[in-house]
Design an enzyme around this catalytic site. Structure first.
Site, short mmCIF file in Angstrom:
data_model
loop_
_atom_site.label_atom_id
_atom_site.label_comp_id
_atom_site.label_asym_id
_atom_site.label_seq_id
_atom_site.Cartn_x
_atom_site.Cartn_y
_atom_site.Cartn_z
N GLN A 40 0.80 -1.22 0.00
CA GLN A 40 0.00 0.00 0.00
C GLN A 40 0.84 1.28 0.00
OE1 GLN A 40 -2.63 -1.77 3.29
NE2 GLN A 40 -4.05 -0.48 2.17
N HIS A 60 -2.16 -5.08 -12.58
CA HIS A 60 -1.70 -4.86 -13.96
C HIS A 60 -2.62 -5.58 -14.95
CE1 HIS A 60 2.63 -4.04 -12.33
NE2 HIS A 60 1.83 -3.00 -12.22
N ASP A 73 2.22 0.57 -7.99
CA ASP A 73 3.55 0.63 -8.62
C ASP A 73 4.45 1.67 -7.93
OD1 ASP A 73 2.59 -1.22 -10.37
OD2 ASP A 73 2.86 -0.01 -12.19
N ARG A 98 3.72 0.06 12.88
CA ARG A 98 3.45 -1.27 12.35
C ARG A 98 3.63 -1.24 10.84
NH1 ARG A 98 -1.93 -3.79 10.95
NH2 ARG A 98 -1.29 -5.86 10.32
N HIS A 143 1.09 -9.27 4.60
CA HIS A 143 -0.06 -8.36 4.47
C HIS A 143 -0.56 -8.47 3.02
CE1 HIS A 143 -2.05 -4.68 6.44
NE2 HIS A 143 -2.67 -4.82 5.28
N ASN A 187 -1.76 -10.66 8.46
CA ASN A 187 -2.71 -9.57 8.65
C ASN A 187 -4.05 -9.99 8.05
OD1 ASN A 187 -3.59 -6.65 9.02
ND2 ASN A 187 -3.99 -6.98 6.85
N GLU A 188 -5.10 -9.94 8.87
CA GLU A 188 -6.46 -10.18 8.39
C GLU A 188 -6.53 -11.37 7.43
OE1 GLU A 188 -8.55 -6.77 6.97
OE2 GLU A 188 -8.26 -5.66 8.84
N ASN A 328 -7.68 -6.01 14.52
CA ASN A 328 -8.05 -4.87 13.68
C ASN A 328 -9.53 -4.61 13.88
OD1 ASN A 328 -5.47 -4.83 12.70
ND2 ASN A 328 -6.00 -5.31 10.57
N TYR A 330 -12.74 -1.84 13.04
CA TYR A 330 -13.24 -0.64 12.36
C TYR A 330 -14.71 -0.36 12.62
CZ TYR A 330 -8.95 -0.41 9.55
OH TYR A 330 -7.65 -0.28 9.14
N GLU A 397 -5.04 -2.12 14.05
CA GLU A 397 -5.56 -1.13 13.09
C GLU A 397 -6.88 -0.61 13.61
OE1 GLU A 397 -6.04 -2.16 8.92
OE2 GLU A 397 -4.21 -3.35 8.98
C1 NOJ Z 1 -7.50 -3.51 6.86
C2 NOJ Z 1 -6.30 -3.82 6.03
O1 NOJ Z 1 -5.37 -4.51 6.81
C3 NOJ Z 1 -5.66 -2.59 5.41
O2 NOJ Z 1 -4.75 -3.03 4.46
C4 NOJ Z 1 -6.74 -1.71 4.82
O3 NOJ Z 1 -6.20 -0.64 4.11
C5 NOJ Z 1 -7.62 -1.23 5.93
N1 NOJ Z 1 -8.27 -2.37 6.54
C6 NOJ Z 1 -8.72 -0.24 5.51
O4 NOJ Z 1 -9.60 -0.88 4.66
#
Ligand code: NOJ
Length: 494
Positions: A40, A60, A73, A98, A143, A187-188, A328, A330, A397
């Site tokens: 990212q 791509h 990229d 992190r 990730h 991760n997730e 994580n 949200y 997160e």
């Molecule tokens: C969780 C993911 O780990 C992360 O890569 C993503 O950008 C965020 N959520 C927000 O969607």
């Protein structure tokens, strides 16, 4: 002044009522940080010997599938600008950062025996830069960016990936471990396996519902356990760090007080969080998953459950492979019981067999899936703590998105304040949560949404080749939280 005149005035001035925001200090040793992930932010997708990964390949091959037809990229160009990023972290005053390692940057084909020296150097330099600035790195091994060469061999569906991941983990511990005390394997992983292999909505874009996501998770859990044992047996004595996994989940709130809805919400929690956590803490999948998937598989005409089984040896091997837990968090959902889904094409959703929805009253963000529900983090933390024997937890997160139209990101200021307030309450509830990681340090490549959803404390100008970073209003607020350990103007000792 009467409250009738005060309220509109406060709204005009943008002053929010914060009367239910916790005024308790965060503990002295509580860690505040921010997070990013390799694909990212790094860019440099094919520089200095880096191998192709599934996100390079997918974006791509299918630019049309990404909202703004972009890719990673160049992203934030952190590969070249990591010193600037660390300077931003230093200025924020964070205790930790992190980040994730791009597997194909350090081992281009995924084989740990064929390393890419410049890739190793990049992470060594980044970790050293963090150490030099007294910032504790928290490092995720995976990730979402699998080396494409391993995907070409079946990715997470090929059992041999367990050993490949173990070798990669050993390489990372060996080369970077002297500078890392907090490791995460995955991760997730739910997103890796559901979006990648069930819905085909993210790289590698495989759509084999009800079968491949289970197989994917099975290998992810075996790979996680392998990495934990490698760390435990070969590195812990000299490096003395901790290793865990990052699990994501909404908080699933029952849609009513009825027993059926309470049970449905718990079933959903087990299908999402328990899928991973029950294995890691107790050695196996949750009973409700084993029962429901076996029953539905039989009715669908499968000769065995679509949920793979761990052997007794594997159960013993996987059980207890955690030193701490990354969560994580949200948003939240409501869950109701519903009639049993029809027996036809299998899917993970039908296996869960409950109805998930959101309240129209919950405030929105720029992400369709992200409703602002600060109370959910307290409930989630309490549930995790009670269900898994009070582990040490770090929120790996938490954050909210906007569309980038203003640097005055009040939505993020309010979000951090209100979620952190609930987290602070969870500490009083007895949850052993020792850290909070804001997603994200800066705007970055938000997967299928490209650069259209912004999660950053810092804004990044993706049209400028220099990718300049500019602080949003939330930077000042987050800095203040970190320096005062307090969410409001004055705090009390607790
Ligand atoms: C969780 C993911 O780990 C992360 O890569 C993503 O950008 C965020 N959520 C927000 O969607």
């Amino acid at each position: 002044m009467s409250s009738k005149t005060l309220l509109p005035l406060m709204l005009i001035l943008g002053i929010c009522f914060a009367d239910d925001v916790s005024n308790k200090l965060f503990p002295d040793d509580f860690m505040f940080g921010t997070a990013t992930a390799a694909y990212q932010v790094e860019g440099a997708w094919n520089e200095d010997g880096k191998g192709e990964n599934i996100w390079d390949n997918y974006t791509h091959a299918h630019p049309d599938l990404v909202a703004d037809h972009t890719n990673g990229d160049v992203a934030c160009d952190s590969y070249h600008k990591y010193k600037e990023d660390v300077a931003l972290l230093k200025d924020l005053g964070v205790q930790h950062y992190r980040l994730s390692i791009s597997w194909s940057r350090v081992a281009p084909t995924g084989q740990a025996s064929l390393v890419n020296q410049p890739g190793l150097t990049y992470y060594r330099n980044l970790l050293q830069e963090l150490r030099d600035n007294n910032i504790e790195p928290m490092v995720t091994l995976y990730h979402w960016d699998l080396p494409q060469a391993l995907q070409d061999q079946g990715g997470w569906l090929n059992d041999s990936i367990v050993d490949r991941f173990g070798d990669y983990a050993r390489l990372a511990f060996d080369i970077f471990g002297d500078n890392v005390q907090y490791w995460f394997t995955f991760n997730e992983p739910k997103q890796t396996c559901l979006l990648g292999y069930e819905y085909g909505a993210m790289a590698p874009g495989i759509k084999e519902p009800g079968i491949s996501s289970y197989k994917c998770v099975h290998n992810v859990l075996r790979a996680h356990a392998k990495a934990w044992h490698i760390y435990d047996e070969e590195f812990r004595a000299t490096q003395n760090g901790k290793l865990g996994i990052v699990i994501d989940s909404n908080w699933f709130e029952p849609g009513s007080d009825s027993e059926e809805d309470q049970t449905a919400a718990e079933t959903k929690r087990q299908f999402v969080f328990g899928w991973f956590a029950n294995a890691i803490f107790n050695g196996d999948y949750p009973e409700v998953m084993k029962t429901r998937i076996a029953e539905r598989s039989a009715k669908e005409g499968f000769s065995a459950s679509r949920l793979p089984e761990f052997t007794d040896e594997e159960i013993a091997y996987i059980k207890g492979t955690h030193d701490f837990l990354g969560v994580n968090f949200y948003t939240s959902s409501l869950v109701n019981a519903t009639s049993e889904p029809a027996i036809d094409t299998p899917s993970w959703d039908k296996d869960g067999g409950v109805l998930e929805y959101v309240s129209p009253d919950w405030p929105s963000s720029a992400s369709s899936w992200l409703k602002v529900t600060p109370w959910g983090i307290r409930k989630q933390l309490n549930w995790v703590s009670q269900t898994y024997g009070s582990p040490d937890i770090v929120i790996t997160e938490n954050g909210v998105s906007e569309d980038g139209s203003s640097l005055n990101d009040t939505i993020r200021v309010d979000y951090y304040r209100d979620y952190l307030s609930n987290l602070r309450d969870a500490i009083d509830d007895g949850v052993k949560v020792f850290g909070y990681t804001a997603w994200s340090l800066m705007d970055n490549f938000e997967w299928m949404q490209g650069y259209s959803e912004k999660f950053g404390l810092y804004s990044v100008d993706f049209t400028d080749p220099d990718r300049p970073r500019t602080p949003k209003a939330s930077v000042e607020y987050f800095k203040k939280i970190i320096s005062t350990r307090c969410l409001v103007d004055t705090c009390v000792e607790s």
